[in-house]
Design a protein around this motif. Structure first.
Motif, PDB file in Angstrom:
ATOM      1  N   PHE A 120       0.804  -1.211   0.000  1.00 37.99           N
ATOM      2  CA  PHE A 120       0.000   0.000   0.000  1.00 37.99           C
ATOM      3  C   PHE A 120       0.845   1.273   0.000  1.00 37.99           C
ATOM      4  N   GLN A 121       2.123   1.168   0.333  1.00 43.88           N
ATOM      5  CA  GLN A 121       3.011   2.326   0.263  1.00 43.88           C
ATOM      6  C   GLN A 121       3.530   2.556  -1.150  1.00 43.88           C
ATOM      7  N   LEU A 122       3.517   1.503  -1.970  1.00 48.35           N
ATOM      8  CA  LEU A 122       4.032   1.586  -3.337  1.00 48.35           C
ATOM      9  C   LEU A 122       2.892   1.780  -4.333  1.00 48.35           C
ATOM     10  N   PRO A 123       3.179   2.381  -5.468  1.00 46.51           N
ATOM     11  CA  PRO A 123       2.152   2.503  -6.514  1.00 46.51           C
ATOM     12  C   PRO A 123       1.744   1.120  -7.037  1.00 46.51           C
ATOM     13  N   ILE A 124       0.526   1.008  -7.530  1.00 47.84           N
ATOM     14  CA  ILE A 124       0.039  -0.251  -8.095  1.00 47.84           C
ATOM     15  C   ILE A 124       0.967  -0.671  -9.228  1.00 47.84           C
ATOM     16  N   GLY A 125       1.289  -1.939  -9.257  1.00 44.29           N
ATOM     17  CA  GLY A 125       2.133  -2.480 -10.312  1.00 44.29           C
ATOM     18  C   GLY A 125       3.618  -2.467 -10.002  1.00 44.29           C
ATOM     19  N   THR A 126       4.020  -1.871  -8.881  1.00 41.09           N
ATOM     20  CA  THR A 126       5.427  -1.840  -8.504  1.00 41.09           C
ATOM     21  C   THR A 126       5.878  -3.225  -8.067  1.00 41.09           C
ATOM     22  N   ARG A 127       7.018  -3.626  -8.567  1.00 32.82           N
ATOM     23  CA  ARG A 127       7.583  -4.941  -8.267  1.00 32.82           C
ATOM     24  C   ARG A 127       7.920  -5.059  -6.782  1.00 32.82           C
ATOM     25  N   ILE A 128       7.509  -6.171  -6.182  1.00 34.82           N
ATOM     26  CA  ILE A 128       7.826  -6.488  -4.794  1.00 34.82           C
ATOM     27  C   ILE A 128       8.540  -7.837  -4.821  1.00 34.82           C
ATOM     28  N   ASP A 129       9.745  -7.870  -4.245  1.00 32.76           N
ATOM     29  CA  ASP A 129      10.487  -9.127  -4.208  1.00 32.76           C
ATOM     30  C   ASP A 129      11.286  -9.212  -2.914  1.00 32.76           C
ATOM     31  N   ALA A 130      12.154 -10.198  -2.811  1.00 32.80           N
ATOM     32  CA  ALA A 130      12.916 -10.423  -1.585  1.00 32.80           C
ATOM     33  C   ALA A 130      13.857  -9.260  -1.268  1.00 32.80           C
ATOM     34  N   LEU A 131      14.165  -8.430  -2.240  1.00 31.31           N
ATOM     35  CA  LEU A 131      15.062  -7.295  -2.020  1.00 31.31           C
ATOM     36  C   LEU A 131      14.330  -5.997  -1.672  1.00 31.31           C
TER      37      LEU A 131
END
Length: 69
Positions: free
Chosen positions: A12-23
């Motif tokens: 919810f802090q990132l814009p929709i579609g922003t990549r979220i991964d282990a890093l």
């Protein structure tokens, strides 16, 4: 679940579609933990709100992103 909370908070802090991964900052979890928590969240969100695939999971590249506002 702490992992689920962290994923939602970051998503919810990132814009929709922003990549979220282990890093991704503030997650501190490996791909398997991220994947398992995202699948649990998708199931919970689908059951509670009838929204399918809140998180789009890219298994091949080991990342996910929020697909719904």
């Amino acid at each position: 679940n702490t992992h689920e909370y962290r994923i939602l908070k970051v998503a919810f802090q990132l814009p929709i579609g922003t990549r979220i991964d282990a890093l991704t900052d503030n997650l501190e979890m490996d791909w398997r933990q991220l994947y398992d928590a995202a699948r649990r969240l998708n199931d919970k969100i689908k059951n509670a709100f009838k929204i399918d695939n809140f998180f789009q999971i890219d298994y091949q590249n080991k990342n996910l992103h929020r697909a719904v506002e």
